[in-house]
Design a protein around this motif. Structure first.
Motif, PDB file in Angstrom:
ATOM      1  N   HIS A   1      38.923  45.312  23.586  1.00 58.63           N
ATOM      2  CA  HIS A   1      39.092  46.760  23.720  1.00 58.63           C
ATOM      3  C   HIS A   1      38.575  47.293  25.052  1.00 58.63           C
ATOM      4  O   HIS A   1      38.774  48.462  25.375  1.00 58.63           O
ATOM      5  N   SER A   2      37.879  46.472  25.839  1.00 57.92           N
ATOM      6  CA  SER A   2      37.368  46.921  27.130  1.00 57.92           C
ATOM      7  C   SER A   2      38.157  46.349  28.304  1.00 57.92           C
ATOM      8  O   SER A   2      37.739  46.488  29.459  1.00 57.92           O
ATOM      9  N   LEU A   3      39.297  45.720  28.033  1.00 54.95           N
ATOM     10  CA  LEU A   3      40.094  45.118  29.099  1.00 54.95           C
ATOM     11  C   LEU A   3      40.740  46.192  29.966  1.00 54.95           C
ATOM     12  O   LEU A   3      41.106  47.280  29.485  1.00 54.95           O
ATOM     13  N   ASP A   4      40.924  45.875  31.238  1.00 57.55           N
ATOM     14  CA  ASP A   4      41.695  46.718  32.150  1.00 57.55           C
ATOM     15  C   ASP A   4      43.147  46.258  32.082  1.00 57.55           C
ATOM     16  O   ASP A   4      43.469  45.154  32.534  1.00 57.55           O
ATOM     17  N   PRO A   5      44.059  47.056  31.523  1.00 55.00           N
ATOM     18  CA  PRO A   5      45.435  46.577  31.325  1.00 55.00           C
ATOM     19  C   PRO A   5      46.188  46.296  32.622  1.00 55.00           C
ATOM     20  O   PRO A   5      47.158  45.540  32.615  1.00 55.00           O
ATOM     21  N   ASP A   6      45.759  46.887  33.746  1.00 56.51           N
ATOM     22  CA  ASP A   6      46.484  46.686  34.997  1.00 56.51           C
ATOM     23  C   ASP A   6      46.115  45.378  35.686  1.00 56.51           C
ATOM     24  O   ASP A   6      46.963  44.768  36.354  1.00 56.51           O
ATOM     25  N   SER A   7      44.886  44.941  35.569  1.00 58.54           N
ATOM     26  CA  SER A   7      44.453  43.686  36.204  1.00 58.54           C
ATOM     27  C   SER A   7      43.377  43.052  35.333  1.00 58.54           C
ATOM     28  O   SER A   7      42.202  42.960  35.725  1.00 58.54           O
ATOM     29  N   ALA A   8      43.781  42.619  34.141  1.00 56.60           N
ATOM     30  CA  ALA A   8      42.818  42.180  33.130  1.00 56.60           C
ATOM     31  C   ALA A   8      42.057  40.939  33.562  1.00 56.60           C
ATOM     32  O   ALA A   8      40.823  40.871  33.411  1.00 56.60           O
ATOM     33  N   LEU A   9      42.736  39.939  34.095  1.00 56.21           N
ATOM     34  CA  LEU A   9      42.062  38.685  34.428  1.00 56.21           C
ATOM     35  C   LEU A   9      41.063  38.866  35.561  1.00 56.21           C
ATOM     36  O   LEU A   9      39.904  38.415  35.469  1.00 56.21           O
ATOM     37  N   ALA A  10      41.484  39.517  36.642  1.00 58.78           N
ATOM     38  CA  ALA A  10      40.569  39.728  37.769  1.00 58.78           C
ATOM     39  C   ALA A  10      39.381  40.580  37.338  1.00 58.78           C
ATOM     40  O   ALA A  10      38.226  40.288  37.698  1.00 58.78           O
ATOM     41  N   ASP A  11      39.643  41.622  36.546  1.00 61.15           N
ATOM     42  CA  ASP A  11      38.561  42.502  36.104  1.00 61.15           C
ATOM     43  C   ASP A  11      37.576  41.763  35.187  1.00 61.15           C
ATOM     44  O   ASP A  11      36.365  42.013  35.228  1.00 61.15           O
ATOM     45  N   ALA A  12      38.099  40.830  34.354  1.00 65.75           N
ATOM     46  CA  ALA A  12      37.218  40.078  33.458  1.00 65.75           C
ATOM     47  C   ALA A  12      36.219  39.236  34.255  1.00 65.75           C
ATOM     48  O   ALA A  12      35.031  39.163  33.912  1.00 65.75           O
ATOM     49  N   PHE A  13      36.675  38.603  35.344  1.00 66.32           N
ATOM     50  CA  PHE A  13      35.747  37.822  36.171  1.00 66.32           C
ATOM     51  C   PHE A  13      34.773  38.729  36.916  1.00 66.32           C
ATOM     52  O   PHE A  13      33.599  38.379  37.090  1.00 66.32           O
ATOM     53  N   TYR A  14      35.259  39.883  37.389  1.00 66.34           N
ATOM     54  CA  TYR A  14      34.352  40.829  38.048  1.00 66.34           C
ATOM     55  C   TYR A  14      33.208  41.234  37.116  1.00 66.34           C
ATOM     56  O   TYR A  14      32.034  41.270  37.499  1.00 66.34           O
ATOM     57  N   ARG A  15      33.557  41.534  35.863  1.00 66.60           N
ATOM     58  CA  ARG A  15      32.555  42.022  34.907  1.00 66.60           C
ATOM     59  C   ARG A  15      31.576  40.935  34.487  1.00 66.60           C
ATOM     60  O   ARG A  15      30.457  41.239  34.045  1.00 66.60           O
ATOM     61  N   ARG A  16      31.977  39.672  34.596  1.00 64.99           N
ATOM     62  CA  ARG A  16      31.049  38.583  34.271  1.00 64.99           C
ATOM     63  C   ARG A  16      30.246  38.140  35.486  1.00 64.99           C
ATOM     64  O   ARG A  16      29.510  37.155  35.416  1.00 64.99           O
ATOM     65  N   GLY A  17      30.397  38.862  36.607  1.00 69.80           N
ATOM     66  CA  GLY A  17      29.605  38.562  37.793  1.00 69.80           C
ATOM     67  C   GLY A  17      30.197  37.541  38.723  1.00 69.80           C
ATOM     68  O   GLY A  17      29.494  37.035  39.611  1.00 69.80           O
TER      69      GLY A  17
END
Length: 637
Positions: free
Chosen positions: A297-313
Motif C-alpha cells: 500500500h506504500s508503493l509508488d505506482p509510477d516508479s515502484a522498483l526504483a522507489d523501493a530500493f530508495y526507501r530501503r537505503g
C-alpha cells in the motif's frame, strides 16, 4: 423485387468476396525480405517485446491499486492466457512463415473482411503502444533529472487544457521515436543486433533486482497487519489479470518476423515458448520481491522498483533499475516500429491497403515506406495526444486478435481441403486423370474424392454411436459446433463477469445460466473432438485441439468484458473507420479479387475434353496462353 434493392445474387457474391480466403502458398520460403534471423534472434525479439513498461511501471500500479501482493497471481493467470494464445501463434507461424501475424492467420482460415479488421486493429495497437512507451521512457528519464525537462517545456511552450491532448508537447518522446525509426530502417540485422544489446543489459538488471530483492525481503509485508496477501479479493486478482495482460502482448513480434527467419518451422515455436517462459518467470519473481521489500500500500505506482530500493537505503540500486527500465522501453519501442510496418506491408502486398506500403528497399530489404509513415504517425501521437485514455485499446485489440487466431486454429485443423497456392496454374508434375464412372461427373478440377479419414469427417470409431452427426454435409457439423462454441463462450463470459454485479441475478438464476452455458460449451467441444483433424508431422501443432484454443477464446472473452464501455465505444468507432477503408479501397484492389475468375472450379464431364470444357466457361488463363505445349501434354492420353 423492389426497384433499387440489390438482387439475391449480388448479395451472395458480396458475401463470397467478404469471406474469400488467401491461399496457403507452396513456396512460402520465397520472400523479398531478408531471411537472417536465428532462433536466438527471435527469442530475444520476443523478450524485448514483452519486458518493458509492464515490469517497471505496471507491477507497482497493479499491486497498489488492484491486487496487492496477489499481483504475482495476476501475472501468472495472464501468462497462462498468453501461453494459450502463444501456442496458436506458434503453430501458424511455423505453418505459414509469412509476415502479417494475426492478420495473415485470419486471412488463410476465416476470410478477407475479418483479416482486414484484425490487421486494422493490430496497427492501432502498435501505434498506441509505441507512443505510450515513448512517453513513459521520456517521463522516466525526466524523473532522473528532477523533472527539469518537463518544467522547461511548460515554461517556454505552456500547459494545454484541451480534451484528448497532452498537458504539454513531449519533444523528447518524439525525438526517440524518430531515432528508433531511422535505426529500424537500416535493416532487420541492425535491429536485431541493437535488440540483443539492450535485451542482454535488461536481463542482467532483472536478475540483479530478483537477487537483491530476496536479500531485502521482509515476509511481514504479506501479513494480515499489512492487509494480507489478497486485500482486494478474487475480483481484484481478475481485474489485475486484465491489466497485466498488457505485459505479454509483445510475443507476436516473433510471428510478425517469421518471414525473416532462417528456419521458421523450427525457430518460431521454440522462440515463442522460450521467450514467454523467461518473461513470465521474470514478472512473477519481480512482483514477488517488490511486495516483500516494502508494503504494497506504500508503493509508488509510477516508479515502484526504483522507489523501493530508495526507501530501503540503496539509492545506487535505484539508478540501476532506472537504467534497466530505459533499456527495456527502448526495446519495446524498437519492436513496435519493427512489427507495425510489416503488418502494413503484408496488407499492401495482398492489395487490401495502399500499394506504396508494399515497397521494399532494395539494399536494406525492409518495407521502408511503412517504417517512415508509421514512425511519423507514432511520433505525432507521442508529441500531442493524451495517451492514458487510449492505452486500453492495447488490451481490446490484442485480445480480439488472439480470439480470432485461436478460432482460426480450429477452422484450419478441421478444414477438408486447405487452400492451395493457385488452381489456375498447372504444376510441372501434374498428371491428367481419367474419368470413367458416373460419380466422376460431380468431381471438381483439382480435388480428390473424399475419403473416410479426411479432416471434418466423423471419426470411424464413433460412427456406430454418433451416426446422426454424419448425415449433414461434410464440414457443416463442425461449422455449427464451432459457432455454438463461440456463442456459448460469450454467454459464459457474460455470466461470469456480469452475473453478480451488473445484472444483479438471484443465485438460482445465476447458477442455472452458468450450468447451461457451461454444458453447451462442453458439448460443442465434444462434438468438435468427435471429428477428424489434420495431422502434420513436418511442422509444430499445438496439443489438445479443440480444447486449448477454446480455453484461449473463453479467457480472452472474459478479459475483454472486463474493459470499460468507453473502450468498447472508441473501439467501435475505429472499426467503422476501418470498414470505410476496406469498402472504399481494399475490397476492390484485393489480389484475391483480381484472381477470382481464374480460381473458380468447374464441373468436368468424362466424355468431354478437359481443355475445351474449361475454355467454354472461363477465359484462357495466362498459363494456358503462354504454355500451349504444356497444356496439350496434360490433356493428351
Amino acid at each position: 423485387m423492389a426497384p433499387g434493392l440489390p438482387s439475391t445474387t449480388s448479395l451472395v457474391h458480396l458475401c463470397q468476396k467478404l469471406n474469400r480466403l488467401k491461399p496457403l502458398e507452396g513456396s512460402s520460403m520465397e520472400t523479398s525480405l531478408q531471411r537472417c534471423l536465428s532462433t536466438l534472434d527471435l527469442t530475444l525479439l520476443g523478450v524485448g517485446g514483452m519486458v518493458g513498461s509492464g515490469l517497471y511501471v505496471l507491477t507497482g500500479t497493479v499491486a497498489k491499486q488492484m491486487a496487492g501482493p496477489a499481483v504475482l497471481v495476476s501475472f501468472g493467470v495472464a501468462a497462462v492466457t498468453s501461453l494459450l494464445a502463444a501456442l496458436c501463434y506458434a503453430e501458424f507461424g511455423a505453418r505459414v512463415p509469412r509476415t502479417g501475424s494475426a492478420y495473415l492467420f485470419t486471412y488463410v482460415s476465416m476470410g478477407e473482411l475479418w483479416a482486414f479488421l484484425i490487421g486494422w486493429n493490430v496497427l492501432l495497437e502498435y501505434l498506441i503502444g509505441g507512443a505510450a512507451v515513448a512517453r513513459a521512457w521520456s517521463g522516466y528519464l525526466d524523473s532522473m533529472f528532477s523533472h527539469h525537462i518537463r518544467n522547461f517545456t511548460e515554461a517556454h511552450v505552456g500547459v494545454w487544457q484541451v480534451p484528448f491532448l497532452a498537458h504539454y508537447p513531449d519533444f523528447l518522446a518524439t525525438g526517440i521515436i524518430i531515432l528508433a525509426s531511422a535505426l529500424v530502417s537500416c535493416g532487420a540485422r541492425i535491429s536485431s543486433w541493437l535488440n540483443h544489446a539492450l535485451s542482454t543489459i535488461n536481463l542482467v538488471i532483472i536478475l540483479f533486482i530478483i537477487i537483491m530483492g530476496f536479500v531485502l525481503a521482509q515476509p511481514h509485508n504479506w501479513s494480515p497487519e499489512e492487509g494480507g496477501f489478497a486485500p482486494f479479493g478474487f475480483s481484484g486478482i481478475l481485474a489485475g489479470t486484465a491489466t497485466c495482460f498488457f505485459a505479454f502482448v509483445g510475443f507476436d513480434v516473433i510471428a510478425a518476423s517469421c518471414e525473416e527467419a532462417r528456419n521458421p518451422k523450427r525457430a518460431v515455436p521454440i522462440a515463442i515458448a522460450m521467450s514467454l517462459g523467461l518473461v513470465a518467470s521474470a514478472y512473477i519473481l519481480v512482483s514477488t520481491v517488490l511486495t516483500l521489500m516494502v508494503p504494497w500500500h506504500s508503493l509508488d505506482p509510477d516508479s515502484a522498483l526504483a522507489d523501493a530500493f530508495y526507501r530501503r537505503g540503496y539509492s545506487w540500486a535505484g539508478f540501476i533499475v532506472a537504467a534497466g527500465s530505459i533499456c527495456a522501453m527502448n526495446t519495446v519501442l524498437l519492436l513496435n516500429l519493427f512489427s507495425g510496418p510489416r503488418i502494413i506491408y503484408a496488407m499492401a502486398t495482398d492489395g487490401l491497403f495502399f500499394q506504396a506500403f508494399a515497397h521494399v528497399h532494395p539494399r536494406t530489404q525492409v518495407p521502408i515506406v511503412g517504417i517512415v509513415v508509421f514512425g511519423v504517425l507514432m511520433a505525432f501521437m507521442a508529441l500531442l495526444l493524451d495517451l492514458e485514455a487510449l492505452v486500453q485499446f492495447l488490451s481490446i485489440g490484442t485480445l480480439l486478435a488472439y480470439t480470432f487466431v485461436a478460432t482460426s486454429i480450429i477452422v484450419l485443423r478441421f478444414q477438408k481441403f486447405p487452400p492451395s497456392s493457385s488452381t489456375s496454374q498447372a504444376s510441372p508434375g501434374q498428371v491428367a486423370k481419367e474419368y470413367n464412372s458416373f460419380q466422376d461427373r460431380t468431381q471438381l478440377v483439382g480435388t480428390e474424392q473424399a475419403s473416410a479419414s479426411e479432416p471434418g469427417q466423423l471419426r470411424p470409431s464413433l460412427r456406430p454411436y454418433l451416426g446422426f452427426l454424419d448425415g449433414c454435409n461434410p464440414g457443416a457439423t463442425v461449422a455449427w459446433a464451432l459457432g455454438i462454441m463461440v456463442t456459448s463462450a460469450i454467454t459464459l463470459g457474460c455470466v461470469l463477469v456480469f452475473g453478480n454485479s451488473a445484472l444483479h441475478l438471484p443465485n438460482w438464476s445465476y447458477i442455472l445460466l452458468l450450468l447451461l452455458s457451461t454444458t453447451v460449451f462442453v458439448l460443442s467441444l465434444l462434438v468438435l473432438g468427435a471429428h477428424q483433424q489434420q495431422h502434420r508431422q513436418d511442422t509444430f501443432q499445438i496439443p489438445l485441439v479443440p480444447l486449448t484454443p477454446a480455453l484461449s477464446i473463453l479467457l480472452n472473452i472474459c478479459l475483454m468484458l472486463n474493459l470499460s464501455y468507453l473502450t468498447w465505444l472508441r473501439f467501435s468507432i475505429w472499426l467503422l473507420i476501418g470498414l470505410v477503408v476496406y469498402f472504399g479501397y481494399g475490397i476492390w484492389h484485393s489480389k484475391e479479387n483480381q484472381q477470382e475468375p481464374a480460381a473458380t472450379r468447374y464441373v468436368v464431364f468424362p466424355n468431354d475434353n478437359l481443355e475445351e470444357t474449361v475454355q467454354a466457361v472461363q477465359p484462357p488463363s495466362p498459363a494456358l496462353v503462354q504454355k500451349p505445349n504444356h497444356t496439350e501434354q496434360l490433356t493428351s492420353p
